[in-house]
Design a protein around this motif. Structure first.
Motif, PDB file in Angstrom:
ATOM      1  N   ALA A 103      11.434  -7.619 -14.983  1.00 46.79           N
ATOM      2  CA  ALA A 103      12.515  -7.201 -15.890  1.00 46.79           C
ATOM      3  C   ALA A 103      12.395  -5.715 -16.206  1.00 46.79           C
ATOM      4  N   TYR A 104      11.148  -5.253 -16.344  1.00 45.11           N
ATOM      5  CA  TYR A 104      10.936  -3.832 -16.621  1.00 45.11           C
ATOM      6  C   TYR A 104      11.502  -2.975 -15.482  1.00 45.11           C
ATOM      7  N   GLY A 105      11.226  -3.360 -14.252  1.00 46.63           N
ATOM      8  CA  GLY A 105      11.724  -2.609 -13.093  1.00 46.63           C
ATOM      9  C   GLY A 105      13.235  -2.505 -13.098  1.00 46.63           C
ATOM     10  N   ALA A 121       0.841  -1.204   0.000  1.00 43.10           N
ATOM     11  CA  ALA A 121       0.000   0.000   0.000  1.00 43.10           C
ATOM     12  C   ALA A 121       0.870   1.246   0.000  1.00 43.10           C
ATOM     13  N   VAL A 122       0.481   2.235  -0.809  1.00 38.54           N
ATOM     14  CA  VAL A 122       1.174   3.532  -0.855  1.00 38.54           C
ATOM     15  C   VAL A 122       0.123   4.652  -0.832  1.00 38.54           C
ATOM     16  N   PRO A 123       0.552   5.879  -0.456  1.00 35.57           N
ATOM     17  CA  PRO A 123      -0.400   7.001  -0.403  1.00 35.57           C
ATOM     18  C   PRO A 123      -0.796   7.533  -1.774  1.00 35.57           C
ATOM     19  N   GLY A 124      -0.106   7.125  -2.841  1.00 34.50           N
ATOM     20  CA  GLY A 124      -0.400   7.627  -4.183  1.00 34.50           C
ATOM     21  C   GLY A 124       0.838   7.483  -5.046  1.00 34.50           C
ATOM     22  N   LEU A 125       0.987   8.356  -6.040  1.00 32.57           N
ATOM     23  CA  LEU A 125       2.167   8.298  -6.904  1.00 32.57           C
ATOM     24  C   LEU A 125       3.428   8.405  -6.056  1.00 32.57           C
ATOM     25  N   VAL A 126       4.396   7.560  -6.326  1.00 26.74           N
ATOM     26  CA  VAL A 126       5.673   7.612  -5.605  1.00 26.74           C
ATOM     27  C   VAL A 126       6.754   8.029  -6.604  1.00 26.74           C
ATOM     28  N   PRO A 127       7.898   8.538  -6.134  1.00 26.25           N
ATOM     29  CA  PRO A 127       8.956   8.962  -7.065  1.00 26.25           C
ATOM     30  C   PRO A 127       9.398   7.813  -7.973  1.00 26.25           C
ATOM     31  N   ASP A 128       9.811   8.138  -9.202  1.00 23.61           N
ATOM     32  CA  ASP A 128      10.198   7.125 -10.190  1.00 23.61           C
ATOM     33  C   ASP A 128      11.151   6.076  -9.604  1.00 23.61           C
ATOM     34  N   GLN A 129      12.239   6.567  -8.995  1.00 23.22           N
ATOM     35  CA  GLN A 129      13.261   5.657  -8.477  1.00 23.22           C
ATOM     36  C   GLN A 129      12.670   4.653  -7.475  1.00 23.22           C
ATOM     37  N   VAL A 130      11.812   5.153  -6.604  1.00 26.60           N
ATOM     38  CA  VAL A 130      11.176   4.306  -5.584  1.00 26.60           C
ATOM     39  C   VAL A 130      10.262   3.284  -6.252  1.00 26.60           C
ATOM     40  N   PHE A 131       9.498   3.754  -7.242  1.00 28.40           N
ATOM     41  CA  PHE A 131       8.580   2.880  -7.979  1.00 28.40           C
ATOM     42  C   PHE A 131       9.342   1.728  -8.640  1.00 28.40           C
ATOM     43  N   PHE A 132      10.430   2.071  -9.330  1.00 20.96           N
ATOM     44  CA  PHE A 132      11.195   1.037 -10.042  1.00 20.96           C
ATOM     45  C   PHE A 132      11.878   0.069  -9.075  1.00 20.96           C
ATOM     46  N   GLU A 133      12.336   0.592  -7.920  1.00 18.73           N
ATOM     47  CA  GLU A 133      12.951  -0.304  -6.935  1.00 18.73           C
ATOM     48  C   GLU A 133      11.933  -1.332  -6.431  1.00 18.73           C
ATOM     49  N   PHE A 136       4.495  -4.538  -6.106  1.00 20.97           N
ATOM     50  CA  PHE A 136       3.739  -3.554  -6.885  1.00 20.97           C
ATOM     51  C   PHE A 136       3.040  -2.586  -5.930  1.00 20.97           C
ATOM     52  N   PRO A 137       3.370  -1.272  -6.027  1.00 21.05           N
ATOM     53  CA  PRO A 137       2.738  -0.290  -5.146  1.00 21.05           C
ATOM     54  C   PRO A 137       1.293  -0.036  -5.558  1.00 21.05           C
ATOM     55  N   VAL A 138       0.384  -0.184  -4.626  1.00 18.65           N
ATOM     56  CA  VAL A 138      -1.043   0.032  -4.896  1.00 18.65           C
ATOM     57  C   VAL A 138      -1.543   1.192  -4.027  1.00 18.65           C
ATOM     58  N   LEU A 182      12.026   4.275 -21.448  1.00 20.25           N
ATOM     59  CA  LEU A 182      11.405   3.186 -20.690  1.00 20.25           C
ATOM     60  C   LEU A 182       9.990   3.551 -20.236  1.00 20.25           C
ATOM     61  N   ALA A 183       9.772   4.844 -19.990  1.00 20.55           N
ATOM     62  CA  ALA A 183       8.426   5.277 -19.599  1.00 20.55           C
ATOM     63  C   ALA A 183       7.440   5.019 -20.740  1.00 20.55           C
ATOM     64  N   ARG A 184       7.890   5.227 -21.974  1.00 21.78           N
ATOM     65  CA  ARG A 184       7.013   4.966 -23.130  1.00 21.78           C
ATOM     66  C   ARG A 184       6.701   3.483 -23.255  1.00 21.78           C
ATOM     67  N   LEU A 185       7.684   2.641 -22.984  1.00 20.11           N
ATOM     68  CA  LEU A 185       7.446   1.189 -23.037  1.00 20.11           C
ATOM     69  C   LEU A 185       6.377   0.788 -22.020  1.00 20.11           C
ATOM     70  N   TYR A 186       6.478   1.334 -20.816  1.00 20.88           N
ATOM     71  CA  TYR A 186       5.492   1.053 -19.769  1.00 20.88           C
ATOM     72  C   TYR A 186       4.105   1.511 -20.218  1.00 20.88           C
ATOM     73  N   TRP A 187       4.078   2.725 -20.739  1.00 21.83           N
ATOM     74  CA  TRP A 187       2.811   3.331 -21.155  1.00 21.83           C
ATOM     75  C   TRP A 187       2.101   2.482 -22.205  1.00 21.83           C
TER      76      TRP A 187
HETATM   77  N1  HBI Z   1       3.901   5.532  -8.574  1.00 27.06           N
HETATM   78  N2  HBI Z   1       2.251   4.592  -7.251  1.00 27.06           N
HETATM   79  C1  HBI Z   1       2.813   4.770  -8.470  1.00 27.06           C
HETATM   80  N3  HBI Z   1       2.265   4.155  -9.559  1.00 27.06           N
HETATM   81  C2  HBI Z   1       2.807   4.296 -10.802  1.00 27.06           C
HETATM   82  O1  HBI Z   1       2.292   3.721 -11.764  1.00 27.06           O
HETATM   83  C3  HBI Z   1       3.960   5.095 -10.932  1.00 27.06           C
HETATM   84  C4  HBI Z   1       4.488   5.712  -9.784  1.00 27.06           C
HETATM   85  N4  HBI Z   1       5.574   6.472  -9.895  1.00 27.06           N
HETATM   86  C5  HBI Z   1       6.261   6.650 -11.135  1.00 27.06           C
HETATM   87  C6  HBI Z   1       5.637   5.989 -12.292  1.00 27.06           C
HETATM   88  N5  HBI Z   1       4.565   5.273 -12.169  1.00 27.06           N
HETATM   89  C7  HBI Z   1       6.248   6.177 -13.649  1.00 27.06           C
HETATM   90  O2  HBI Z   1       7.594   6.461 -13.521  1.00 27.06           O
HETATM   91  C8  HBI Z   1       6.040   4.966 -14.574  1.00 27.06           C
HETATM   92  O3  HBI Z   1       4.739   5.100 -15.095  1.00 27.06           O
HETATM   93  C9  HBI Z   1       7.004   4.913 -15.714  1.00 27.06           C
END
Ligand code: HBI
Ligand code: FE
Length: 296
Positions: free
Chosen positions: A154-156, A93-105, A112-114, A171-176
């Motif tokens: 692998a994406y992460g 569980a997360v409060p919402g969007l998290v920073p890119d680096q944290v998300f990928f880690e 998976f952060p929800v 990589l953001a475009r690939l995710y999208w």
């Molecule tokens: N944080 N919680 C959350 N969910 C996402 O999908 C998310 C994010 N932080 C960054 C992020 N996505 C983007 O960097 C990716 O869509 C590429």
């Protein structure tokens, strides 16, 4: 982003939640009220009915195996009891969007952060930021599929490396164009495609538009092509990319990204609605209703 007023309210609301260094919290079950459960129920019921015959089988299998409750916001622990033994993934569980680096880690460690909170009843059709319905119903069912699970992992790892190399947009475009708005070939379905992307699956409007509208392009997936293509964050997509099967994602997951990123570093980015030489065009869009301002 949220309007200032909403952000202010959310700030006060989040204040009581103990956020850890990796931005995770304990899912605050006591904070869900009758309205939250009703919104979940309404969205769950509406989307499961609409997705029949439109979404790929792996998604429906995932929904069934995760035992998602239709009537209440699900407990993340109960989902993990099914998910983690199957593919090693867990949701946090997360409060919402998290920073890119944290998300990928998180992704690189099969977490998976929800977002824990539910949208309001006046936001059933659209909100800009991810909420619990998008994150959970949209993303989590495919994480119980072994091929998709490995692709996300692998994406992460690839995104962490790309972030260090200053190549995150690729990589953001690939995710999208896969995880959020991916289509998959299905000869028997409208326009020869079914849906698998979470941004589509969690949206009534884009479920119908992405599969059935004449307006968007649908183009066969090609890794380099996708990584060079801009996208829209504020409207339905101008172009959807269509994978042949999940095996194609497996191949992407096993790609060595470093030379690819080096090669594409100075390559031009294509507009979201462009059709390029060499594209495997599934449907050529009419472009009806497309905004003509710049893509992201
Ligand atoms: N944080 N919680 C959350 N969910 C996402 O999908 C998310 C994010 N932080 C960054 C992020 N996505 C983007 O960097 C990716 O869509 C590429
Ligand atoms: Fe998402």
């Amino acid at each position: 982003m949220a309007t200032p007023n909403t952000a202010k309210l959310k700030e006060q609301f989040d204040a009581g939640l103990q956020t850890r260094a990796d931005f995770t919290i304990d899912q605050p079950m006591h904070r869900y009220g009758a309205v939250d459960h009703a919104v979940w129920n309404q969205l769950y019921t509406r989307q499961t009915a609409l997705l029949k015959g439109r979404v790929c089988d792996a998604f429906l299998e995932g929904v069934a195996r995760l035992n998602l409750s239709p009537d209440r916001v699900p407990s993340f622990d109960a989902i993990n009891a099914q998910l983690t033994p199957a593919t090693g993934w867990q949701i946090v569980a997360v409060p919402g969007l998290v920073p890119d680096q944290v998300f990928f880690e998180h992704l690189a460690n099969r977490r998976f952060p929800v977002t824990w909170w539910m949208r309001r009843p006046d936001q059933l059709d659209y909100l800009q930021e991810p909420d619990c319905f998008h994150d959970l119903f949209g993303h989590v069912p495919l994480l119980i599929n072994p091929v998709f699970a490995d692709y996300m992992h692998a994406y992460g790892r690839a995104a962490l490396a790309a972030n260090d190399a200053g190549a995150l947009p690729l990589l953001a475009r690939l995710y999208w164009y896969t995880v959020e708005f991916g289509l998959i070939r299905d000869a028997d379905s409208a326009n020869g495609v079914k849906i698998f992307g979470a941004g589509i699956v969690s949206s009534k409007g884009e479920t119908l538009y992405s599969q059935q509208s004449d307006a968007p392009n649908r183009i066969g997936f090609d890794l380099e092509r996708v990584m060079q293509t801009r996208y829209r964050i504020d409207t339905f997509q101008k172009t959807y990319f269509v994978i042949d099967d999940f095996k194609q994602l497996f191949d992407v997951a096993n790609t060595d990204f470093a030379p690819l990123l080096a090669r594409l570093a100075d390559a031009p980015a294509f507009a979201a609605g462009d059709i390029r030489e060499g594209d495997r065009v599934v449907t050529r869009g009419t472009g009806e209703g497309w905004p003509d301002d710049a893509d992201v």
